[in-house]
Write a protein that holds these residues in place. Structure first.
Motif, PDB file in Angstrom:
ATOM      1  N   GLU A 292      11.344  48.893  21.561  1.00  0.00           N
ATOM      2  CA  GLU A 292      11.325  47.462  21.885  1.00  0.00           C
ATOM      3  C   GLU A 292      11.743  46.622  20.675  1.00  0.00           C
ATOM      4  O   GLU A 292      12.472  45.633  20.811  1.00  0.00           O
ATOM      5  N   THR A 293      11.296  47.036  19.489  1.00  0.00           N
ATOM      6  CA  THR A 293      11.668  46.309  18.268  1.00  0.00           C
ATOM      7  C   THR A 293      13.168  46.376  18.049  1.00  0.00           C
ATOM      8  O   THR A 293      13.817  45.359  17.750  1.00  0.00           O
ATOM      9  N   PHE A 294      13.761  47.558  18.214  1.00  0.00           N
ATOM     10  CA  PHE A 294      15.212  47.692  18.038  1.00  0.00           C
ATOM     11  C   PHE A 294      15.982  46.863  19.073  1.00  0.00           C
ATOM     12  O   PHE A 294      17.016  46.256  18.758  1.00  0.00           O
ATOM     13  N   GLN A 295      15.478  46.827  20.307  1.00  0.00           N
ATOM     14  CA  GLN A 295      16.132  46.004  21.331  1.00  0.00           C
ATOM     15  C   GLN A 295      16.086  44.525  20.945  1.00  0.00           C
ATOM     16  O   GLN A 295      17.072  43.794  21.105  1.00  0.00           O
ATOM     17  N   SER A 296      14.942  44.099  20.426  1.00  0.00           N
ATOM     18  CA  SER A 296      14.804  42.702  19.981  1.00  0.00           C
ATOM     19  C   SER A 296      15.715  42.414  18.793  1.00  0.00           C
ATOM     20  O   SER A 296      16.288  41.321  18.687  1.00  0.00           O
ATOM     21  N   ILE A 297      15.853  43.387  17.898  1.00  0.00           N
ATOM     22  CA  ILE A 297      16.746  43.226  16.740  1.00  0.00           C
ATOM     23  C   ILE A 297      18.186  43.041  17.207  1.00  0.00           C
ATOM     24  O   ILE A 297      18.903  42.153  16.731  1.00  0.00           O
ATOM     25  N   LEU A 298      18.610  43.875  18.155  1.00  0.00           N
ATOM     26  CA  LEU A 298      19.981  43.776  18.664  1.00  0.00           C
ATOM     27  C   LEU A 298      20.246  42.412  19.303  1.00  0.00           C
ATOM     28  O   LEU A 298      21.298  41.803  19.099  1.00  0.00           O
ATOM     29  N   ALA A 299      19.273  41.928  20.089  1.00  0.00           N
ATOM     30  CA  ALA A 299      19.436  40.628  20.752  1.00  0.00           C
ATOM     31  C   ALA A 299      19.489  39.500  19.724  1.00  0.00           C
ATOM     32  O   ALA A 299      20.334  38.595  19.814  1.00  0.00           O
TER      33      ALA A 299
END
Length: 383
Positions: A292-299
């Motif tokens: 979830e953290t990586f997805q938020s970073i990408l966004a």
């Protein structure tokens, strides 16, 4: 290694108490053996944990400049693992310079930054050497430099008795093995990591290894931090993670009592099954949060790239600044000027523009010596 009968979880005996001069110490059962179990829940958890870990690891392939973001994972781990041991540093303080903190906070800050250095050096070391006791000793030496515990044999296994809880051996909550046994027990543990003659899944091996390390307590100080770091180093060394992206300290801190209880239950009632289930559950939840953290970073990164594109001539400098902020999300105007090779005035103007665009927050309220935080990014690493 002589052929020995496999150990069944259901029949496991954790060790025995040995009478020393005025106290009893715990002698754990060596673990470099094949392990079996009948509980089907372990198989299910093992499958889920392996899948979650693989999905987390996949993000390190698709996230551009992933090493920038790994540094923040390392900062969070260093801060959280140190907090379990009593430091008070907060995440926003951990990403600042020591000189920007009040003097009474600098000792804790140094412990956190020692831990970050220890992780980074250990990961580099793993590129050329397998996980070993020698590597753990070197990592411990870095961890203990210039902080409380620096007089407790940094970089060496203990040659005296230690204890956990209580003020002395007489009222200790737990007394690890006598120091005469430490080398033998740690040698057995190291052999277990690399024993190819036994069929034990890697996640089971590291679950057992973390329990065993904390039970041996081979150093006079810093065992909790090194034992938690051992988990990540093992996963990287065995190729389950390409980058050090999984750290369990956050889960262990939020479930601190359950964590200590699970370790204690093994020693007191041989319940290795409860510990293994707890450990695998920690991997599943932590890997899920990591994704979830990586997805938020990408966004967030996509949003920032779109915004910065509109900065015209300043876009290139803004991109360089953002890259620096992804690995350490606080910066002063002086540091920004030095990083970009521009005047203090030009750097301040760029930082002010990024404040106007809600990218950065100025936290001091001063006219001089201002500090800017990339809070939208920092909060992704704060629960």
């Amino acid at each position: 290694m002589p052929n020995q009968e496999p150990i069944k979880f259901e029949e496991f005996s954790s060790g025995q108490w040995a009478q020393q001069y005025q106290y009893k110490s715990f002698e754990p059962t060596k673990i470099n053996r094949e392990w079996l179990w009948q509980d089907p829940v372990i198989n299910t958890l093992l499958e889920k944990a392996s899948r979650s870990l693989a999905e987390l690891d996949a993000f390190t392939l698709i996230v551009p400049d992933v090493d920038l973001f790994i540094q923040m994972h390392i900062t969070k781990e260093a801060n959280t693992s140190s907090r379990i041991e009593g430091t008070q540093t907060q995440m926003d303080e951990a990403v600042m310079e020591a000189s920007q903190l009040s003097p009474e906070k600098r000792d804790d800050w140094t412990e956190v930054h020692n831990y970050m250095q220890a992780i980074n050096e250990a990961i580099v070391e793993l590129e050329r050497l397998p996980l070993s006791n020698r590597l753990l000793k070197h990592t411990h030496e870095i961890l203990m430099q210039g902080v409380r515990g620096e007089n407790k044999s940094p970089g060496d296994f203990r040659t005296s008795q230690n204890w956990i809880g209580g003020s002395s051996l007489k009222d200790a909550a737990f007394v690890p093995p006598h120091h005469d046994q430490v080398l033998d027990l740690m040698s057995d543990l190291e052999q277990f990591w690399h024993n190819e003659e036994i069929n034990v899944p890697e996640l089971i091996r590291i679950a057992l290894s973390h329990y065993q390390f904390e039970t041996i307590h081979p150093f006079l100080d810093g065992n909790g931090r090194i034992g938690r770091l051992l988990i990540t180093l093992y996963l990287v060394n065995k190729g389950l993670l390409r980058k050090p992206s999984l750290y369990l300290s956050d889960f262990f801190e939020r479930n601190r009592n359950s964590y200590y209880d699970a370790l204690t239950k093994v020693r007191e009632s041989n319940d290795i099954i409860h510990w293994v289930k707890f450990f695998l559950s920690a991997v599943i939840e932590t890997a899920g949060k990591g994704k979830e953290t990586f997805q938020s970073i990408l966004a967030l990164r996509q949003e920032m790239d779109t915004l910065i594109f509109g900065y015209g001539k300043r876009a290139e400098n803004a991109q360089v600044l953002l890259k620096r902020l992804y690995s350490r999300p606080s910066i002063s105007a002086n540091d920004a000027a030095e990083l970009l090779g521009i005047s203090h005035q030009a750097a301040s103007a760029l930082l002010n523009k990024m404040v106007e665009d809600n990218v950065l927050d100025e936290v001091t309220g001063y006219q001089r010596n201002r500090i800017f935080f990339f809070n939208r990014y920092l909060t992704l690493f704060i629960d």
